[in-house]
Scaffold this motif. Structure first.
Motif, PDB file in Angstrom:
ATOM      1  N   ALA A 127       0.601  -1.253  -0.289  1.00  0.00           N
ATOM      2  CA  ALA A 127       0.352  -0.074   0.036  1.00  0.00           C
ATOM      3  C   ALA A 127       0.844   1.596  -0.464  1.00  0.00           C
ATOM      4  CB  ALA A 127      -0.754  -0.356   0.971  1.00  0.00           C
ATOM      5  N   LEU A 128       1.594   1.245   1.048  1.00  0.00           N
ATOM      6  CA  LEU A 128       3.046   2.289   0.900  1.00  0.00           C
ATOM      7  C   LEU A 128       3.621   2.336  -0.519  1.00  0.00           C
ATOM      8  CD1 LEU A 128       4.271   2.062   4.058  1.00  0.00           C
ATOM      9  CD2 LEU A 128       2.689   4.140   3.471  1.00  0.00           C
ATOM     10  N   ARG A 129       3.917   2.055  -1.344  1.00  0.00           N
ATOM     11  CA  ARG A 129       4.406   1.830  -2.431  1.00  0.00           C
ATOM     12  C   ARG A 129       3.663   2.511  -3.454  1.00  0.00           C
ATOM     13  NH1 ARG A 129       9.144  -0.739  -4.810  1.00  0.00           N
ATOM     14  NH2 ARG A 129       8.811  -0.714  -6.634  1.00  0.00           N
ATOM     15  N   VAL A 130       2.425   1.689  -2.995  1.00  0.00           N
ATOM     16  CA  VAL A 130       2.085   1.818  -4.458  1.00  0.00           C
ATOM     17  C   VAL A 130       0.995   3.122  -4.263  1.00  0.00           C
ATOM     18  CG1 VAL A 130      -0.111   1.842  -5.247  1.00  0.00           C
ATOM     19  CG2 VAL A 130       1.082  -0.193  -5.095  1.00  0.00           C
ATOM     20  N   ALA A 131       0.716   3.718  -3.055  1.00  0.00           N
ATOM     21  CA  ALA A 131       0.691   4.968  -2.809  1.00  0.00           C
ATOM     22  C   ALA A 131       1.106   6.095  -3.460  1.00  0.00           C
ATOM     23  CB  ALA A 131      -0.064   5.128  -1.198  1.00  0.00           C
ATOM     24  N   ASP A 132       2.573   6.156  -3.397  1.00  0.00           N
ATOM     25  CA  ASP A 132       3.901   6.821  -3.645  1.00  0.00           C
ATOM     26  C   ASP A 132       3.939   6.693  -4.783  1.00  0.00           C
ATOM     27  OD1 ASP A 132       6.094   8.228  -3.667  1.00  0.00           O
ATOM     28  OD2 ASP A 132       7.552   6.478  -2.864  1.00  0.00           O
ATOM     29  N   GLU A 133       3.786   4.774  -5.640  1.00  0.00           N
ATOM     30  CA  GLU A 133       3.794   4.899  -7.378  1.00  0.00           C
ATOM     31  C   GLU A 133       2.801   5.826  -7.940  1.00  0.00           C
ATOM     32  OE1 GLU A 133       4.267   1.488  -8.561  1.00  0.00           O
ATOM     33  OE2 GLU A 133       6.124   1.097  -7.847  1.00  0.00           O
ATOM     34  N   MET A 134       1.264   5.970  -7.577  1.00  0.00           N
ATOM     35  CA  MET A 134       0.434   6.798  -7.832  1.00  0.00           C
ATOM     36  C   MET A 134       0.169   8.308  -7.581  1.00  0.00           C
ATOM     37  SD  MET A 134      -2.464   3.887  -7.335  1.00  0.00           S
ATOM     38  CE  MET A 134      -3.621   4.849  -7.756  1.00  0.00           C
ATOM     39  N   ASP A 135       1.302   8.682  -6.494  1.00  0.00           N
ATOM     40  CA  ASP A 135       1.322  10.113  -6.139  1.00  0.00           C
ATOM     41  C   ASP A 135       0.201  10.593  -5.649  1.00  0.00           C
ATOM     42  OD1 ASP A 135       3.350  12.052  -5.801  1.00  0.00           O
ATOM     43  OD2 ASP A 135       2.470  13.125  -7.832  1.00  0.00           O
ATOM     44  N   VAL A 136      -0.227   9.919  -4.474  1.00  0.00           N
ATOM     45  CA  VAL A 136      -1.470   9.824  -3.638  1.00  0.00           C
ATOM     46  C   VAL A 136      -1.129   9.930  -1.971  1.00  0.00           C
ATOM     47  CG1 VAL A 136      -2.945   9.614  -5.136  1.00  0.00           C
ATOM     48  CG2 VAL A 136      -2.485   7.789  -3.944  1.00  0.00           C
ATOM     49  N   ASN A 137      -2.168  10.280  -1.699  1.00  0.00           N
ATOM     50  CA  ASN A 137      -1.739  10.208  -0.039  1.00  0.00           C
ATOM     51  C   ASN A 137      -1.949   9.118   0.865  1.00  0.00           C
ATOM     52  OD1 ASN A 137      -0.571  12.519   0.582  1.00  0.00           O
ATOM     53  ND2 ASN A 137      -2.902  13.917   0.682  1.00  0.00           N
ATOM     54  N   ILE A 138      -1.200   8.064   1.844  1.00  0.00           N
ATOM     55  CA  ILE A 138      -2.055   6.339   1.761  1.00  0.00           C
ATOM     56  C   ILE A 138      -2.938   7.030   3.111  1.00  0.00           C
ATOM     57  CG2 ILE A 138      -0.780   6.784   3.836  1.00  0.00           C
ATOM     58  CD1 ILE A 138      -1.405   3.889   1.659  1.00  0.00           C
ATOM     59  N   GLY A 139      -3.824   6.462   2.677  1.00  0.00           N
ATOM     60  CA  GLY A 139      -4.859   6.612   3.726  1.00  0.00           C
ATOM     61  C   GLY A 139      -6.385   6.938   2.962  1.00  0.00           C
ATOM     62  N   GLY A 143      -5.112   3.100   0.480  1.00  0.00           N
ATOM     63  CA  GLY A 143      -5.831   2.371   1.318  1.00  0.00           C
ATOM     64  C   GLY A 143      -5.110   0.671   2.168  1.00  0.00           C
ATOM     65  N   TYR A 144      -5.030   0.414   3.410  1.00  0.00           N
ATOM     66  CA  TYR A 144      -5.134  -1.154   3.579  1.00  0.00           C
ATOM     67  C   TYR A 144      -5.657  -1.634   4.855  1.00  0.00           C
ATOM     68  CZ  TYR A 144      -1.723   0.936   7.099  1.00  0.00           C
ATOM     69  OH  TYR A 144      -1.213   1.532   8.279  1.00  0.00           O
ATOM     70  N   SER A 145      -6.036  -2.244   5.257  1.00  0.00           N
ATOM     71  CA  SER A 145      -6.460  -2.675   6.531  1.00  0.00           C
ATOM     72  C   SER A 145      -5.804  -4.023   6.427  1.00  0.00           C
ATOM     73  CB  SER A 145      -8.200  -2.943   6.244  1.00  0.00           C
ATOM     74  OG  SER A 145      -8.625  -3.177   5.211  1.00  0.00           O
ATOM     75  N   THR A 153     -10.184   4.777   3.901  1.00  0.00           N
ATOM     76  CA  THR A 153     -11.751   5.996   3.982  1.00  0.00           C
ATOM     77  C   THR A 153     -12.915   5.027   2.815  1.00  0.00           C
ATOM     78  OG1 THR A 153     -11.553   7.207   1.921  1.00  0.00           O
ATOM     79  CG2 THR A 153     -10.361   7.638   4.723  1.00  0.00           C
ATOM     80  N   ASN A 154     -14.060   5.502   3.236  1.00  0.00           N
ATOM     81  CA  ASN A 154     -15.265   5.061   2.516  1.00  0.00           C
ATOM     82  C   ASN A 154     -14.889   5.709   0.889  1.00  0.00           C
ATOM     83  OD1 ASN A 154     -17.003   3.735   4.634  1.00  0.00           O
ATOM     84  ND2 ASN A 154     -17.699   5.915   4.721  1.00  0.00           N
ATOM     85  N   ASP A 155     -14.583   6.268   0.514  1.00  0.00           N
ATOM     86  CA  ASP A 155     -13.903   6.602  -0.850  1.00  0.00           C
ATOM     87  C   ASP A 155     -12.332   6.182  -1.591  1.00  0.00           C
ATOM     88  OD1 ASP A 155     -16.468   8.467  -0.633  1.00  0.00           O
ATOM     89  OD2 ASP A 155     -15.086   9.825   0.087  1.00  0.00           O
ATOM     90  N   THR A 156     -11.435   5.418  -0.656  1.00  0.00           N
ATOM     91  CA  THR A 156     -10.614   4.663  -1.062  1.00  0.00           C
ATOM     92  C   THR A 156     -10.578   3.821  -2.167  1.00  0.00           C
ATOM     93  OG1 THR A 156     -10.043   4.917   1.489  1.00  0.00           O
ATOM     94  CG2 THR A 156      -8.450   3.164  -0.680  1.00  0.00           C
ATOM     95  N   VAL A 157      -9.854   4.236  -3.238  1.00  0.00           N
ATOM     96  CA  VAL A 157     -10.374   3.574  -4.729  1.00  0.00           C
ATOM     97  C   VAL A 157      -9.662   2.507  -4.632  1.00  0.00           C
ATOM     98  CG1 VAL A 157      -9.457   3.843  -7.088  1.00  0.00           C
ATOM     99  CG2 VAL A 157     -10.126   5.801  -5.699  1.00  0.00           C
ATOM    100  N   LEU A 158      -8.672   2.427  -4.425  1.00  0.00           N
ATOM    101  CA  LEU A 158      -7.858   1.040  -3.783  1.00  0.00           C
ATOM    102  C   LEU A 158      -6.968   0.743  -2.377  1.00  0.00           C
ATOM    103  CD1 LEU A 158      -5.771  -1.075  -5.418  1.00  0.00           C
ATOM    104  CD2 LEU A 158      -4.284   0.159  -5.918  1.00  0.00           C
ATOM    105  N   ARG A 159      -7.774  -0.630  -2.042  1.00  0.00           N
ATOM    106  CA  ARG A 159      -7.452  -0.849  -0.833  1.00  0.00           C
ATOM    107  C   ARG A 159      -6.616  -2.345  -1.438  1.00  0.00           C
ATOM    108  NH1 ARG A 159     -10.538  -3.496   3.574  1.00  0.00           N
ATOM    109  NH2 ARG A 159     -12.329  -4.221   2.116  1.00  0.00           N
TER     110      ARG A 159
END
Length: 735
Positions: A127-139, A143-145, A153-159
């Motif tokens: 999740a951390l790696r992909v958030a970095d590559e997509m240039d978005v904020n983790i969470g 995000g991840y669970s 969040t409920n609006d997370t695109v990729l979990r």
């Protein structure tokens, strides 16, 4: 036009301090075209940072990138797709991003993307790696669970999530309507949760034609996997396998353990820099190898650099974060692992050498004796190839087995050799939700399935028709094994919830006891005696937890008493989750009363309500305990409050135990003493009658007959008085 665009972009940037520095650097460099600078990220509407373009260049060099067009076309045309490629191809990080792009192209009208992993640490890392590559904020967009921790969040695109977390989510969303694409990574590992997930997804896909299911495997999919989703031919995309380094095989019959350690020392003395991974078999081998390499490393010439052994146990918390880049200087790390999950090393580019024993330890559940047996067996062909991909192309893989040794073609599914009682409880819950059939790739062992149904029946989780009872529905709400869930519900009736929640949390988390080497510090073997409770090990766990909370979770305090700080933190988080679940389903939480005699008796009654199937009797007064359900004889573990190294408590005749470690040391772990009369009261009558014939059962039968006779006599003599209660009045009847 350009000035207006720049002004608009700057106004957007003012809302995101995280991107401001990157934008300013790129803008001031002046080498980039304005169009590149102002290109907006479609997922959050902000301009891409300079780091995005740097990472994009690296991503395009991954083997998986060559298959992007083929994958996107296949995903658009059909419901199922399988992508086969090793971890270092980039499948686990890139495929989910492309699925997010696919969902974005249709404005997420069918939902988001979820990608499952086996281990929690891999979930976080990816999740951390992909958030970095997509240039978005983790969470946020990514995000991840994982168990006990959610960052989305409920609006997370990729979990990203563990496979068991997605299964628990299905209890409230059985058709996974939140998701448009479900990605099952590491499908080749054939864990119980992964197989159950694939079985349910087949049924869900029929009810949701718009759903897309993507399976990611490190090995070639088997014929069974391909035939599982058999409504149509499932397309398979084969990724280009990165060039592997040199593989060297051994034909000697020497001990693989000694050979592996000799190779480590030879590599450190004669090879160039680079970390080493050693695939051993057991946890004991890992700990012993660590001690030996630490000792041998001290005697090596200083100019060779430091030799740093690192034990890696993916199933235990706190081990994987050390798998970062190598340290500066001349330190050579030696990762020692017994995990069959080889993908844990996917992101470690500093590994140059692999030493593979070619064996793995597996736990095979025996339903007749209700415990695991350990088998040591050769790894599969796919596992062998995966381990060869764990190092850089310039490195070497030392296989401690002959090149032509016959390996099994596929990994044996865990579903056919595991205790599936909790799985059956979950599937019964899914039947209520409308998913009436789980089409397994490989069906569970019939004996294991019958034992699971029998155990759930004993626990009152099933009704007379074999469906989930009200008790079973409530039990399925808790992230606990069925016996512990029943114990927690019984504690509501016996007014000891506060204490039983602590016991449940401590026993569900990994063991908090750190057993140090006697050779290093002999006095520490007695450091747990301070917490021992005269009523048994379960009460000792309450003492430890309360002391841990009293000293504010301090790690130094844990070290002083040889306790695992991470395990206690996990237990504390689980304690909070269980308490929240009790409140959510409106069950009472009692006021703490630990220490009173009535509270102690109530705790034992609650534990007997769930664990009456785990009772043993000392048959000769010397610590040989006869287990009532299957006639095996075992001993109490030495570190128990009743064990040989803890003479504070005497040996009781009858005990309830939490675990029988049959294969490791044939010991009963976490025990407390019970009275046979209390056992008769709490155990279901039909369970008692189904026990195999033995001297212990005869003793219990005599007690039962005597109490029944005494009850009838008292009833006759005192017929004018208020009738006595039935002897089984305090049996758990929570509804």
């Amino acid at each position: 036009f350009h000035l207006a665009s720049v002004a608009a972009a700057l106004s957007v940037l003012s809302m995101s301090s995280l991107r401001a520095g990157d934008f300013q650097t790129s803008f001031l460099e002046g080498d980039k075209e304005y169009d590149d600078i102002l290109e907006l990220n479609q997922f959050d509407g902000l301009p891409y940072s300079s780091r995005f373009y740097k990472l994009l260049k690296e991503r395009k060099e991954l083997p998986v990138w060559k298959a992007k067009c083929e994958f996107m076309d296949t995903l658009a045309k059909g419901q199922f797709v399988i992508v086969s490629g090793s971890a270092k191809t980039g499948r686990s990080s890139q495929i989910p991003q492309w699925c997010a792009e696919f969902c974005l192209s249709v404005q997420f009208q069918h939902g988001m993307v979820v990608c499952t992993q086996i281990h929690a640490q891999q979930v976080i890392d990816l999740a951390l790696r992909v958030a970095d590559e997509m240039d978005v904020n983790i969470g946020h967009e990514v995000g991840y669970s994982i168990p006990l921790k959610t960052c989305c969040t409920n609006d997370t695109v990729l979990r990203y999530c563990t496979d068991d977390m997605l299964l628990r989510e299905m209890m409230s969303d059985p058709l996974l309507e939140r998701y448009s694409v479900v990605i099952v990574d590491q499908a080749h590992q054939r864990t119980v949760a992964t197989d159950v997930l694939q079985g349910l997804l087949k049924d869900i896909a029929v009810q949701r034609p718009e759903l897309r299911v993507v399976l990611l495997t490190a090995t070639e999919p088997t014929a069974k996997q391909l035939a599982h989703f058999c409504r149509a031919v499932v397309p398979v995309i084969h990724l280009e396998i990165p060039r592997a380094g040199e593989a060297l095989y051994s034909s000697a019959d020497d001990s693989y353990f000694c050979s592996a350690l000799r190779l480590v020392l030879e590599i450190h003395q004669s090879e160039e820099g680079g970390d080493v991974v050693v695939f051993l078999v057991t946890t004991q081998e890992i700990e012993l190898a660590c001690d030996i390499l630490c000792h041998e490393g001290k005697s090596l010439p200083p100019d060779l650099g430091e030799l740093l052994p690192v034990a890696v146990h993916p199933g235990q918390p706190g081990n994987l974060p050390i798998l970062g880049e190598g340290e500066t200087g001349r330190t050579r790390r030696v990762f020692l692992t017994s995990s069959p999950n080889d993908d844990i090393f996917w992101a470690v580019s500093s590994i140059h050498f692999v030493i593979d024993a070619g064996l793995e330890k597996r736990y095979v559940y025996n339903p007749r004796i209700r415990t695991n047996a350990i088998t040591i067996q050769p790894i599969s062909t796919g596992q062998a190839e995966s381990r060869k991909q764990s190092f850089c192309p310039a490195g070497k893989c030392f296989c401690l087995y002959p090149e032509h040794r016959k390996l099994s073609a596929e990994i044996r599914p865990h579903i056919v050799e595991s205790d599936i009682t909790a799985t059956v409880l979950f599937l019964k819950r899914m039947e209520i939700a409308g998913l009436g059939h789980c089409d397994f790739i490989d069906r569970p062992d019939p004996g294991g399935l019958m034992q699971a149904l029998e155990e759930l029946d004993y626990l009152a989780a099933l009704d007379n028709d074999g469906n989930l009872s009200e008790m079973g529905i409530i039990m399925s709400e808790f992230p606990l094994e069925p016996q512990m869930a029943k114990t927690l519900l019984a504690s509501c009736e016996f007014d000891c919830v506060s204490e039983v929640v602590i016991i449940a949390a401590m026993l569900t988390a990994s063991s908090c006891f750190m057993v140090p080497s006697v050779a290093v510090k002999p006095e520490t073997t007695q450091c747990h005696v301070k917490f021992q409770h005269p009523d048994g090990d379960h009460f000792t766990l309450i003492n430890i937890y309360k002391a841990f909370k009293q000293y504010c979770n301090v790690e130094k305090w844990c070290q002083d008493f040889c306790l695992h700080h991470t395990a206690l933190l996990t237990a504390d988080a689980l304690h909070a989750e269980l308490t929240d679940t009790l409140k959510r389903i409106e069950l009472p939480v009692s006021v703490p009363a630990f220490g009173s005699r009535s509270n102690t008796l109530n705790i034992k009654r609650a534990l007997l309500a769930g664990f009456f199937m785990q009772v043993a009797r000392d048959v000769d007064g010397s610590g040989n305990y006869f287990i009532l359900t299957h006639k095996h004889v075992a001993q109490i573990h030495p570190l128990s409050g009743y064990g040989a190294k803890s003479p504070k408590l005497g040996l009781p005749e009858w005990v309830l135990y939490h675990e029988h470690s049959f294969s490791e040391d044939n010991c009963l772990r976490t025990v407390f003493d019970i009275s046979p009369a209390r056992f008769i009261q709490m155990a279901p009558q039909y369970f008692f009658y189904n026990l195999p014939q033995s001297e212990s059962k005869d003793i219990l039968q005599n007690i039962l007959n005597h109490r029944a006779s005494q009850y009838q006599e008292e009833k006759t003599v005192t017929s004018k008085l208020e009738p006595q209660q039935d002897p089984s009045y305090d049996r758990c009847v929570v509804q």
